[in-house]
Design a protein around this motif. Structure first.
Motif, PDB file in Angstrom:
ATOM      1  N   HIS A   1      42.808  70.912 -49.496  1.00  0.00           N
ATOM      2  CA  HIS A   1      41.633  70.050 -49.620  1.00  0.00           C
ATOM      3  C   HIS A   1      40.760  70.172 -48.387  1.00  0.00           C
ATOM      4  O   HIS A   1      41.236  70.480 -47.290  1.00  0.00           O
ATOM      5  N   ASN A   2      39.470  69.912 -48.578  1.00  0.00           N
ATOM      6  CA  ASN A   2      38.514  69.898 -47.475  1.00  0.00           C
ATOM      7  C   ASN A   2      37.736  68.594 -47.477  1.00  0.00           C
ATOM      8  O   ASN A   2      37.560  67.970 -48.519  1.00  0.00           O
ATOM      9  N   ASN A   3      37.308  68.187 -46.298  1.00  0.00           N
ATOM     10  CA  ASN A   3      36.571  66.932 -46.165  1.00  0.00           C
ATOM     11  C   ASN A   3      35.285  67.146 -45.369  1.00  0.00           C
ATOM     12  O   ASN A   3      35.061  68.212 -44.801  1.00  0.00           O
TER      13      ASN A   3
ATOM     14  N   TYR B   1      35.884  61.088 -43.890  1.00  0.00           N
ATOM     15  CA  TYR B   1      37.325  60.966 -44.168  1.00  0.00           C
ATOM     16  C   TYR B   1      38.090  61.678 -43.056  1.00  0.00           C
ATOM     17  O   TYR B   1      37.719  62.780 -42.657  1.00  0.00           O
ATOM     18  N   SER B   2      39.146  61.035 -42.554  1.00  0.00           N
ATOM     19  CA  SER B   2      39.962  61.649 -41.511  1.00  0.00           C
ATOM     20  C   SER B   2      41.339  61.004 -41.501  1.00  0.00           C
ATOM     21  O   SER B   2      41.604  60.032 -42.230  1.00  0.00           O
TER      22      SER B   2
ATOM     23  N   ASP C   1      39.822  65.410 -38.448  1.00  0.00           N
ATOM     24  CA  ASP C   1      39.580  65.795 -39.831  1.00  0.00           C
ATOM     25  C   ASP C   1      40.567  66.848 -40.328  1.00  0.00           C
ATOM     26  O   ASP C   1      40.607  67.145 -41.529  1.00  0.00           O
ATOM     27  N   ASP C   2      41.340  67.431 -39.412  1.00  0.00           N
ATOM     28  CA  ASP C   2      42.288  68.489 -39.757  1.00  0.00           C
ATOM     29  C   ASP C   2      43.705  67.946 -39.656  1.00  0.00           C
ATOM     30  O   ASP C   2      44.206  67.687 -38.553  1.00  0.00           O
ATOM     31  N   PHE C   3      44.352  67.773 -40.812  1.00  0.00           N
ATOM     32  CA  PHE C   3      45.693  67.190 -40.803  1.00  0.00           C
ATOM     33  C   PHE C   3      46.465  67.596 -42.056  1.00  0.00           C
ATOM     34  O   PHE C   3      45.933  68.236 -42.958  1.00  0.00           O
TER      35      PHE C   3
ATOM     36  N   GLU D   1      44.804  69.510 -45.278  1.00  0.00           N
ATOM     37  CA  GLU D   1      43.447  68.932 -45.347  1.00  0.00           C
ATOM     38  C   GLU D   1      42.681  69.268 -44.075  1.00  0.00           C
ATOM     39  O   GLU D   1      43.125  68.938 -42.967  1.00  0.00           O
ATOM     40  N   VAL D   2      41.531  69.940 -44.202  1.00  0.00           N
ATOM     41  CA  VAL D   2      40.717  70.228 -43.020  1.00  0.00           C
ATOM     42  C   VAL D   2      39.245  69.998 -43.328  1.00  0.00           C
ATOM     43  O   VAL D   2      38.834  69.947 -44.484  1.00  0.00           O
TER      44      VAL D   2
END
Length: 267
Positions: free
Chosen positions: A157-159, A164-165, A191-193, A240-241
């Protein structure tokens, strides 16, 4: 061309680096399924590079950073990716046969009945017919991904920065009820997790000092694949990044790939 030049060209081909030969020798396949939601078509595309040893899933068609990073990884190491294509948007829109009113839903809410109802109700209108339709899409996606054969789910997923974080899961924040543990490395972009359902995954990634969230056993039923996977007892990982962070997404994919090797060795 002189003979010496020809021999030099041939020699350069013969002595290509072994890593390049290995990459070029991967058997690359692509298959697609067109799934009809009345007047809309969702294409489920599966890319396979060599041995299907690790498997990724992307359900949002506007989140292409993860897809790019996964394709890059698979060209080197093999694996497969299932992605949904429906117009480079986040939400899917379709008309019911009985109405001209648009139904709109987030495809990451289609994996449970409760979630399907909620995502339809949030974005437009909801009917039993619409719930049944998008649940059938969710089932087809899971069938194509086929997590049973590997025993886990890895999503991409990307944000968008600022929307979103990982901080959303801290105590007192918007999504704190979905998390039981949170680890943040202050040197990394929030944001990268990685979002996981298994305590083993959380502990492994925490030791790597990666931003990581462990889903709560009591997480709200929003129809997301993480909730569905937990209900089925299937280990789940979401990488997610922030959109555009291809390098960071690739780095997290590498770490997760090594983690899965260790996890699958467990008795």
């Amino acid at each position: 061309m002189k003979l010496n030049s020809i021999l030099l060209c041939l020699a350069s081909i013969i002595f290509l680096p072994s890593c390049l030969l290995a990459t070029d020798s991967l058997n690359v396949e692509q298959d697609s399924i067109d799934f009809k939601l009345n007047d809309s078509t969702i294409t489920i595309v599966k890319h396979v590079f060599g041995k299907d040893s690790i498997r990724f899933l992307s359900v949002h068609d506007d989140e292409n950073t993860g897809v790019s990073a996964a394709l890059e990884f698979m060209k080197e190491h093999g694996g497969s990716l299932v992605e949904l294509q429906y117009g480079n948007e986040r939400n899917i829109k379709f008309n019911l046969k009985s109405s001209v009113d648009k139904c709109i839903f987030d495809p990451n809410g289609m994996f449970t009945d409760t979630g399907a109802y909620r995502t339809l109700d949030k974005h437009a209108r909801v009917t039993p017919e619409a719930v049944k339709a998008i649940r059938s899409l969710g089932e087809k996606v899971l069938e194509t991904y086929n997590y049973d054969s590997l025993g886990y789910v890895i999503t991409l997923h990307n944000n968008t920065e600022g929307l979103y974080s990982i901080r959303y899961y801290l105590p007192g924040k918007m999504m704190d009820t979905a998390a039981s543990k949170v680890h943040i490395n202050p040197r990394l972009d929030i944001d990268d997790f990685v979002f996981v359902t298994e305590p083993y995954f959380f502990d492994y990634l925490k030791k790597k000092n990666v931003n990581v969230v462990l889903q709560s056993p009591d997480a709200p039923n929003d129809g997301s694949l993480s909730v569905y996977a937990a209900m089925q007892g299937v280990p789940y990982v979401n990488i997610e990044v922030q959109d555009g962070h291809v390098k960071q997404h690739r780095e997290l994919i590498d770490i997760v790939a090594e983690m899965m090797k260790e996890f699958l060795k467990k008795p």
